[in-house]
Design a protein around this motif. Sequence first.
Motif, mmCIF file in Angstrom:
data_model
loop_
_atom_site.group_PDB
_atom_site.id
_atom_site.type_symbol
_atom_site.label_atom_id
_atom_site.label_comp_id
_atom_site.label_asym_id
_atom_site.label_seq_id
_atom_site.Cartn_x
_atom_site.Cartn_y
_atom_site.Cartn_z
ATOM 1 N N ILE A 6 4.576 -4.035 2.309
ATOM 2 C CA ILE A 6 4.409 -2.830 1.479
ATOM 3 C C ILE A 6 5.222 -2.966 0.200
ATOM 4 C CG2 ILE A 6 4.803 -0.339 1.366
ATOM 5 C CD1 ILE A 6 4.245 -0.224 4.354
ATOM 6 N N VAL A 7 6.458 -3.438 0.339
ATOM 7 C CA VAL A 7 7.310 -3.638 -0.835
ATOM 8 C C VAL A 7 6.650 -4.612 -1.809
ATOM 9 C CG1 VAL A 7 9.508 -4.577 -1.642
ATOM 10 C CG2 VAL A 7 9.455 -3.093 0.375
ATOM 11 N N LYS A 8 6.142 -5.713 -1.287
ATOM 12 C CA LYS A 8 5.518 -6.731 -2.141
ATOM 13 C C LYS A 8 4.303 -6.179 -2.867
ATOM 14 C CE LYS A 8 3.817 -11.490 -2.153
ATOM 15 N NZ LYS A 8 3.578 -12.717 -1.346
ATOM 16 N N GLU A 9 3.482 -5.360 -2.182
ATOM 17 C CA GLU A 9 2.291 -4.801 -2.813
ATOM 18 C C GLU A 9 2.673 -3.839 -3.934
ATOM 19 O OE1 GLU A 9 -1.547 -4.064 -3.896
ATOM 20 O OE2 GLU A 9 -0.732 -5.680 -2.639
ATOM 21 N N PHE A 10 3.725 -3.025 -3.713
ATOM 22 C CA PHE A 10 4.225 -2.159 -4.780
ATOM 23 C C PHE A 10 4.650 -2.991 -5.988
ATOM 24 C CE2 PHE A 10 4.679 1.622 -1.998
ATOM 25 C CZ PHE A 10 4.322 2.614 -2.907
ATOM 26 N N ARG A 13 1.956 -4.295 -8.089
ATOM 27 C CA ARG A 13 1.328 -3.270 -8.925
ATOM 28 C C ARG A 13 2.262 -2.803 -10.041
ATOM 29 N NH1 ARG A 13 -2.429 0.603 -5.072
ATOM 30 N NH2 ARG A 13 -3.011 -0.979 -3.514
ATOM 31 N N GLY A 14 3.397 -3.442 -10.165
ATOM 32 C CA GLY A 14 4.295 -3.139 -11.277
ATOM 33 C C GLY A 14 5.328 -2.071 -11.011
ATOM 34 N N TYR A 15 5.514 -1.682 -9.739
ATOM 35 C CA TYR A 15 6.497 -0.661 -9.401
ATOM 36 C C TYR A 15 7.848 -1.300 -9.079
ATOM 37 C CZ TYR A 15 2.969 3.034 -9.023
ATOM 38 O OH TYR A 15 1.990 3.957 -9.289
ATOM 39 N N GLU A 16 8.905 -0.610 -9.448
ATOM 40 C CA GLU A 16 10.253 -1.004 -9.040
ATOM 41 C C GLU A 16 10.582 -0.258 -7.755
ATOM 42 O OE1 GLU A 16 14.849 -0.659 -10.677
ATOM 43 O OE2 GLU A 16 13.165 -0.527 -12.083
ATOM 44 N N LEU A 53 -4.041 2.031 8.542
ATOM 45 C CA LEU A 53 -4.511 1.638 7.219
ATOM 46 C C LEU A 53 -4.101 0.201 6.914
ATOM 47 C CD1 LEU A 53 -3.416 4.831 5.233
ATOM 48 C CD2 LEU A 53 -5.659 4.378 6.255
ATOM 49 N N THR A 54 -4.807 -0.418 5.989
ATOM 50 C CA THR A 54 -4.395 -1.727 5.488
ATOM 51 C C THR A 54 -3.208 -1.541 4.563
ATOM 52 O OG1 THR A 54 -5.807 -1.614 3.538
ATOM 53 C CG2 THR A 54 -6.804 -2.507 5.568
ATOM 54 N N VAL A 59 -0.444 1.674 0.461
ATOM 55 C CA VAL A 59 0.196 1.806 -0.852
ATOM 56 C C VAL A 59 -0.573 2.799 -1.719
ATOM 57 C CG1 VAL A 59 0.822 0.575 -2.970
ATOM 58 C CG2 VAL A 59 1.257 -0.463 -0.739
ATOM 59 N N ASP A 60 -1.922 2.781 -1.648
ATOM 60 C CA ASP A 60 -2.727 3.768 -2.383
ATOM 61 C C ASP A 60 -2.309 5.185 -2.005
ATOM 62 O OD1 ASP A 60 -4.211 1.875 -3.729
ATOM 63 O OD2 ASP A 60 -5.910 1.936 -2.324
ATOM 64 N N LYS A 61 -2.156 5.429 -0.707
ATOM 65 C CA LYS A 61 -1.810 6.754 -0.219
ATOM 66 C C LYS A 61 -0.406 7.160 -0.666
ATOM 67 C CE LYS A 61 -2.437 9.500 3.974
ATOM 68 N NZ LYS A 61 -3.630 10.189 3.425
ATOM 69 N N MET A 62 0.520 6.196 -0.646
ATOM 70 C CA MET A 62 1.893 6.487 -1.064
ATOM 71 C C MET A 62 1.962 6.767 -2.562
ATOM 72 S SD MET A 62 3.834 3.629 1.308
ATOM 73 C CE MET A 62 5.505 4.248 1.254
ATOM 74 N N ILE A 63 1.153 6.047 -3.343
ATOM 75 C CA ILE A 63 1.132 6.278 -4.786
ATOM 76 C C ILE A 63 0.580 7.668 -5.101
ATOM 77 C CG2 ILE A 63 0.002 5.575 -6.944
ATOM 78 C CD1 ILE A 63 0.340 2.668 -6.026
#
Length: 259
Positions: A6-10, A13-16, A53-54, A59-63
């Motif tokens: 999850i961290v890597k996917e964030f 996508r350019g998130y810190e 979820l995948t 990550v979509d849901k968290m965003i």
Amino acid sequence: MKYTEIVKEFENRGYEVALKEFTKNGVKLQGLEIGSGDIRPVLYVDEYMGLGLTVDETVDKMIEVIERSHCPEFSTDDLTDENYILDNCFLTIQRKSDEQFVKRECLDLEVVVRVLVAKDGSYRVPTSVYSGDINALLETAHSHKPDFIVEDVATTIKRLNPEMDVPFLPMWIVSTPNGHYGAVALDYPEVFKEFCDKNGWKQCYIIPSSVHELIIIENGDMIELANMISQVNDTEVRPEEVLGTHAYIYDRKSNTLTY
């Protein structure tokens, strides 16, 4: 699915982001701090891990949650500014813990000072950063009494789901307008006095539904209620929102709560 994925996917996508362990109501949770700045939204990862979820969908849901949060501009100076804290403080209630925040006992629980920083955003006051009079802060926070809502279960369900037809049940829910931290009514016995005066009751039983809500009934068996509360805590309430394992009794004559 792993936390690191999850961290890597964030990050892709350019998130810190930073994965940290947080303690909430005595429960240790894995949380993601998003972005930079003095105040950052925290998302508790475990809430999303069991949704089937995948990684991308998670990550979509968290965003979506992040974009709705509108984390306010805030200065760390306010975290330690005594006037700001006194003007914006209020109480919440939780299980007893060794967490180092400004707090005091309430029955077999503890009330903790929080400070409002946005409409639904707040932080707990660490004892290490507050240099003022702790007792005065606790008294001030108590004086900022929430606008408690006490209504029967059917009315609550109807308010939240207008199309549902629910028969009257002799149970009343104590909450707040935003649905957060209503169980702190246990620190305000006058809430139950007003309710008992209105209904002509000598006493009432109070069930700790969660840190956000209480349920009032007129009579009950303490052992049966404790069994019911434990079952609901195990199956329906998030661990960090569990408040108690037994009911409380309010006595109208003495204006006291016992357990």
